[in-house]
Scaffold this motif. Structure first.
Motif, PDB file in Angstrom:
ATOM      1  N   ALA A 232     -38.089  -2.089 -69.834  1.00  0.00           N
ATOM      2  CA  ALA A 232     -38.979  -2.766 -68.881  1.00  0.00           C
ATOM      3  C   ALA A 232     -38.451  -4.180 -68.694  1.00  0.00           C
ATOM      4  CB  ALA A 232     -40.416  -2.767 -69.388  1.00  0.00           C
ATOM      5  N   GLU A 233     -37.549  -4.357 -67.734  1.00  0.00           N
ATOM      6  CA  GLU A 233     -36.919  -5.659 -67.544  1.00  0.00           C
ATOM      7  C   GLU A 233     -36.237  -5.726 -66.180  1.00  0.00           C
ATOM      8  OE1 GLU A 233     -32.661  -5.679 -69.570  1.00  0.00           O
ATOM      9  OE2 GLU A 233     -34.172  -4.862 -70.949  1.00  0.00           O
ATOM     10  N   GLU A 234     -35.791  -6.905 -65.833  1.00  0.00           N
ATOM     11  CA  GLU A 234     -35.069  -7.089 -64.579  1.00  0.00           C
ATOM     12  C   GLU A 234     -33.597  -6.743 -64.776  1.00  0.00           C
ATOM     13  OE1 GLU A 234     -33.320 -10.309 -61.483  1.00  0.00           O
ATOM     14  OE2 GLU A 234     -34.075 -10.955 -63.433  1.00  0.00           O
ATOM     15  N   LEU A 235     -33.056  -5.912 -63.887  1.00  0.00           N
ATOM     16  CA  LEU A 235     -31.647  -5.555 -63.898  1.00  0.00           C
ATOM     17  C   LEU A 235     -30.986  -6.114 -62.643  1.00  0.00           C
ATOM     18  CD1 LEU A 235     -31.865  -1.803 -65.015  1.00  0.00           C
ATOM     19  CD2 LEU A 235     -31.592  -3.842 -66.464  1.00  0.00           C
ATOM     20  N   PHE A 236     -29.691  -6.367 -62.722  1.00  0.00           N
ATOM     21  CA  PHE A 236     -28.979  -7.014 -61.620  1.00  0.00           C
ATOM     22  C   PHE A 236     -29.086  -6.215 -60.324  1.00  0.00           C
ATOM     23  CE2 PHE A 236     -24.936  -7.825 -59.256  1.00  0.00           C
ATOM     24  CZ  PHE A 236     -25.226  -9.134 -58.881  1.00  0.00           C
ATOM     25  N   PHE A 237     -28.767  -4.922 -60.383  1.00  0.00           N
ATOM     26  CA  PHE A 237     -28.784  -4.103 -59.175  1.00  0.00           C
ATOM     27  C   PHE A 237     -30.165  -3.509 -58.892  1.00  0.00           C
ATOM     28  CE2 PHE A 237     -24.122  -3.789 -60.006  1.00  0.00           C
ATOM     29  CZ  PHE A 237     -23.700  -4.319 -58.802  1.00  0.00           C
ATOM     30  N   ALA A 238     -30.849  -2.995 -59.911  1.00  0.00           N
ATOM     31  CA  ALA A 238     -32.115  -2.280 -59.708  1.00  0.00           C
ATOM     32  C   ALA A 238     -33.325  -3.201 -59.687  1.00  0.00           C
ATOM     33  CB  ALA A 238     -32.293  -1.214 -60.790  1.00  0.00           C
ATOM     34  N   GLY A 239     -33.133  -4.497 -59.934  1.00  0.00           N
ATOM     35  CA  GLY A 239     -34.267  -5.410 -59.951  1.00  0.00           C
ATOM     36  C   GLY A 239     -35.195  -5.111 -61.115  1.00  0.00           C
ATOM     37  N   ASN A 240     -36.466  -5.426 -60.956  1.00  0.00           N
ATOM     38  CA  ASN A 240     -37.445  -5.134 -62.005  1.00  0.00           C
ATOM     39  C   ASN A 240     -37.550  -3.624 -62.194  1.00  0.00           C
ATOM     40  OD1 ASN A 240     -38.085  -7.860 -62.400  1.00  0.00           O
ATOM     41  ND2 ASN A 240     -39.647  -7.820 -60.805  1.00  0.00           N
ATOM     42  N   THR A 241     -37.260  -3.169 -63.403  1.00  0.00           N
ATOM     43  CA  THR A 241     -37.087  -1.736 -63.647  1.00  0.00           C
ATOM     44  C   THR A 241     -37.849  -1.289 -64.882  1.00  0.00           C
ATOM     45  OG1 THR A 241     -34.870  -1.825 -62.677  1.00  0.00           O
ATOM     46  CG2 THR A 241     -35.365   0.069 -64.079  1.00  0.00           C
ATOM     47  N   VAL A 242     -38.427  -0.094 -64.798  1.00  0.00           N
ATOM     48  CA  VAL A 242     -39.065   0.561 -65.941  1.00  0.00           C
ATOM     49  C   VAL A 242     -38.422   1.932 -66.116  1.00  0.00           C
ATOM     50  CG1 VAL A 242     -41.203   1.551 -66.866  1.00  0.00           C
ATOM     51  CG2 VAL A 242     -41.265  -0.655 -65.686  1.00  0.00           C
ATOM     52  N   VAL A 243     -38.092   2.283 -67.364  1.00  0.00           N
ATOM     53  CA  VAL A 243     -37.586   3.619 -67.685  1.00  0.00           C
ATOM     54  C   VAL A 243     -38.546   4.251 -68.682  1.00  0.00           C
ATOM     55  CG1 VAL A 243     -35.707   4.960 -68.711  1.00  0.00           C
ATOM     56  CG2 VAL A 243     -35.184   2.979 -67.269  1.00  0.00           C
ATOM     57  N   VAL A 244     -38.929   5.498 -68.406  1.00  0.00           N
ATOM     58  CA  VAL A 244     -39.865   6.227 -69.270  1.00  0.00           C
ATOM     59  C   VAL A 244     -39.164   7.454 -69.852  1.00  0.00           C
ATOM     60  CG1 VAL A 244     -42.072   7.465 -69.390  1.00  0.00           C
ATOM     61  CG2 VAL A 244     -41.840   5.453 -67.897  1.00  0.00           C
ATOM     62  N   ASP A 245     -39.268   7.604 -71.169  1.00  0.00           N
ATOM     63  CA  ASP A 245     -38.734   8.758 -71.894  1.00  0.00           C
ATOM     64  C   ASP A 245     -39.840   9.806 -71.984  1.00  0.00           C
ATOM     65  OD1 ASP A 245     -37.606  10.590 -73.641  1.00  0.00           O
ATOM     66  OD2 ASP A 245     -37.591   9.233 -75.371  1.00  0.00           O
ATOM     67  N   GLY A 255     -37.403   1.558 -59.972  1.00  0.00           N
ATOM     68  CA  GLY A 255     -36.667   0.328 -59.712  1.00  0.00           C
ATOM     69  C   GLY A 255     -37.174  -0.460 -58.520  1.00  0.00           C
ATOM     70  N   HIS A 256     -36.726  -1.731 -58.445  1.00  0.00           N
ATOM     71  CA  HIS A 256     -37.038  -2.691 -57.382  1.00  0.00           C
ATOM     72  C   HIS A 256     -38.498  -3.140 -57.400  1.00  0.00           C
ATOM     73  CE1 HIS A 256     -33.084  -1.729 -56.057  1.00  0.00           C
ATOM     74  NE2 HIS A 256     -33.388  -0.564 -55.535  1.00  0.00           N
ATOM     75  N   LEU A 257     -39.150  -3.075 -58.550  1.00  0.00           N
ATOM     76  CA  LEU A 257     -40.571  -3.419 -58.653  1.00  0.00           C
ATOM     77  C   LEU A 257     -40.805  -4.906 -58.396  1.00  0.00           C
ATOM     78  CD1 LEU A 257     -41.364  -1.426 -61.927  1.00  0.00           C
ATOM     79  CD2 LEU A 257     -41.722  -0.661 -59.561  1.00  0.00           C
ATOM     80  N   SER A 258     -41.917  -5.221 -57.766  1.00  0.00           N
ATOM     81  CA  SER A 258     -42.305  -6.626 -57.617  1.00  0.00           C
ATOM     82  C   SER A 258     -42.942  -7.139 -58.899  1.00  0.00           C
ATOM     83  CB  SER A 258     -43.274  -6.799 -56.440  1.00  0.00           C
ATOM     84  OG  SER A 258     -44.459  -6.042 -56.646  1.00  0.00           O
ATOM     85  N   GLU A 259     -43.615  -6.236 -59.634  1.00  0.00           N
ATOM     86  CA  GLU A 259     -44.233  -6.573 -60.915  1.00  0.00           C
ATOM     87  C   GLU A 259     -44.015  -5.426 -61.889  1.00  0.00           C
ATOM     88  OE1 GLU A 259     -48.344  -7.636 -60.692  1.00  0.00           O
ATOM     89  OE2 GLU A 259     -48.112  -8.661 -58.758  1.00  0.00           O
ATOM     90  N   ILE A 260     -43.862  -5.775 -63.163  1.00  0.00           N
ATOM     91  CA  ILE A 260     -43.798  -4.775 -64.235  1.00  0.00           C
ATOM     92  C   ILE A 260     -45.093  -4.869 -65.029  1.00  0.00           C
ATOM     93  CG2 ILE A 260     -42.645  -4.107 -66.375  1.00  0.00           C
ATOM     94  CD1 ILE A 260     -40.032  -5.109 -65.187  1.00  0.00           C
TER      95      ILE A 260
END
Length: 317
Positions: A232-245, A255-260
């Motif tokens: 749950a963090e900002e990535l260079f290409f994907a912007g604000n990103t969350v990954v769920v297992d 990806g590209h979230l305005s808020e996490i």
């Protein structure tokens, strides 16, 4: 004569229907499996959701035995295939094969082995043909820094790419999801751009590894199913990103979230709001980038909704 003409017409209609069924088999719900497609030990059957696959697709595997099964494992092109049990049957297991977006077309071997209650062994083998995917090409103009990044930005992007690889390499041995998967945006039924080959500012880019879902900035983004947040963090290409297992090698990416609205370690239920639609990272406007990785293979997440969206009950505990 009329009777013969009618019979011929019916045969043509049936042939056309069968061809249509074959062409759309990969989009059938989990309960609509293809006929037996594997060679198995007596008393065991192996079925696939489609007779063949294409780049970026999913195949659902179903193994049934005459006796209760205590263990089942699979191997697909030197990658493990985790299986799960549904509450309804001790003698049935299901698994998913993810065909990566850039997997070389050809014929690949699927092996399934296991053990029955009482010690008997099962073994199945099938050969699955992978066809070349049909993906469009599009030209986009984006910020110069995303096409000609600085050395510092290249280093950051490489580190983030490796971080994601390390996450997807880990397979949680338990099934964390419970029930059907959903599209993360309310009221949205489909997405676009999966597999598109992009030419960015005149330079060929990598294929689009997810789908774009339309949404205005601030639209709530929901977890596709139960799982645990692993990024749950900002990535260079994907912007604000969350990954769920979701367990068993299944990961969804938002990806590209305005808020996490989630943090690493959170246990999410299906439908939990984990962020909001935005336009962060490399984008041309607000939308949700929704990605799916199954055993390190980038596949179309809409097929997960189709294949695991209708027939699964509660997970076996």
């Amino acid at each position: 004569m009329k009777s013969q003409d009618g019979a011929a017409a019916r045969r043509r209609q049936m042939s056309f229907a069968l061809m249509c069924m074959a062409a759309t088999a990969v989009l059938l719900p989990a309960g609509a499996m293809a006929k037996d497609t594997g060679a198995c030990t007596p008393g065991t059957t192996l079925r696939l959701s489609a007779p063949e696959s294409s780049q970026g697709s999913l195949l659902l595997i179903e193994v049934k035995s005459a006796k209760p099964l205590v263990e089942v494992q699979g191997d697909w092109d030197r990658r493990s295939v985790p299986f799960w049990r549904e509450v309804a049957s001790e003698a049935q297991r299901k698994g998913l094969v993810g065909v990566d977006l850039e997997k070389e077309p050809g014929e690949y071997e699927l092996k399934v082995t296991g053990e029955m209650a009482g010690g008997g062994k099962i073994s199945c083998m099938a050969r699955v043909t992978v066809r070349k995917g049909r993906f469009a090409t599009e030209k986009l103009q984006v910020g110069k820094q995303f096409v000609e990044p600085s050395p510092e930005q290249i280093k950051r992007a490489d580190e983030e790419r490796q971080k994601l690889r390390d996450i997807f390499d880990h397979v949680t041995p338990e099934r964390l999801w419970d029930g059907k998967f959903r599209i993360p945006l309310d009221g949205v039924t489909t997405g676009s751009n999966f597999g598109r080959r992009r030419i960015l500012n005149g330079n060929p880019g990598s294929p689009h590894g997810g789908i774009d879902l339309p949404g205005a900035t601030g639209t709530p983004v929901h977890a596709a199913q139960r799982g645990r947040v692993v990024l749950a963090e900002e990535l260079f290409f994907a912007g604000n990103t969350v990954v769920v297992d979701h367990g068993l090698g299944i990961y969804t990416l938002y990806g590209h979230l305005s808020e996490i609205d989630a943090k690493v370690g959170d246990a999410l239920e299906a439908g939990t709001v984990l962020g909001k639609v935005g336009a962060t990272g490399r984008v041309t406007g607000p939308h949700l980038h929704w990605g799916l990785t199954v055993e390190r293979a980038r596949v179309n997440p809409l097929q997960l909704v189709t294949l695991l969206g209708n027939s699964l009950g509660n997970a076996a505990r």
